[in-house]
Scaffold this motif. Structure first.
Motif, PDB file in Angstrom:
ATOM      1  N   VAL A  29       0.838  -1.195   0.000  1.00 43.82           N
ATOM      2  CA  VAL A  29       0.000   0.000   0.000  1.00 43.82           C
ATOM      3  C   VAL A  29       0.876   1.249   0.000  1.00 43.82           C
ATOM      4  CG1 VAL A  29      -1.931  -1.131   1.186  1.00 43.82           C
ATOM      5  CG2 VAL A  29      -0.154   0.000   2.535  1.00 43.82           C
ATOM      6  N   GLY A  68      -7.848   1.137   1.727  1.00 37.05           N
ATOM      7  CA  GLY A  68      -7.659   1.031   0.284  1.00 37.05           C
ATOM      8  C   GLY A  68      -6.198   0.810  -0.050  1.00 37.05           C
ATOM      9  N   MET A  69      -5.846   1.052  -1.286  1.00 34.86           N
ATOM     10  CA  MET A  69      -4.456   0.900  -1.734  1.00 34.86           C
ATOM     11  C   MET A  69      -3.625   2.136  -1.409  1.00 34.86           C
ATOM     12  SD  MET A  69      -4.273  -2.116  -2.920  1.00 34.86           S
ATOM     13  CE  MET A  69      -2.752  -2.155  -3.826  1.00 34.86           C
ATOM     14  N   PHE A  71      -3.758   5.641   1.227  1.00 36.09           N
ATOM     15  CA  PHE A  71      -4.427   6.320   2.335  1.00 36.09           C
ATOM     16  C   PHE A  71      -3.389   7.139   3.097  1.00 36.09           C
ATOM     17  CE2 PHE A  71      -3.471   1.923   3.247  1.00 36.09           C
ATOM     18  CZ  PHE A  71      -2.620   2.011   4.343  1.00 36.09           C
TER      19      PHE A  71
END
Length: 92
Positions: A29, A68-69, A71
């Protein structure tokens, strides 16, 4: 502030993006606005060990499926925890 790499006094606090692999290895991420150190002399950008430990602990204590991917650091740290602290960290 002194740079840990070139040891000049030209390092400054900065907010930078960092890329992290989740503890379960399921994905990587991007975390934006991570408190970092940026040196104007050697160009090195790094995150201090204390900050890294806080991020790693937080990942161990939250449901990462809610992220999410990409942040922000604040979003990560504001996630509700399953436990009060990381009981698997024996350094404390």
């Amino acid at each position: 502030m002194k740079c840990n790499w070139c040891e000049t006094e030209k390092a400054l606090h900065s907010l930078e993006s960092a890329y992290w692999e989740l503890p379960d290895g399921s994905r990587a991420v991007e975390i934006t606005q991570v408190p970092s150190i940026k040196c104007n002399n050697c160009g090195m950008i790094y995150i201090e060990e204390k900050q890294i430990a806080e991020i790693e602990d937080q990942f161990m204590l939250i449901n990462t499926n809610n992220l999410g991917m990409v942040f922000s650091y604040k979003t990560l740290m504001d996630q509700p925890r399953f436990l009060k602290r990381n009981y698997f960290n024996f350094d404390r």
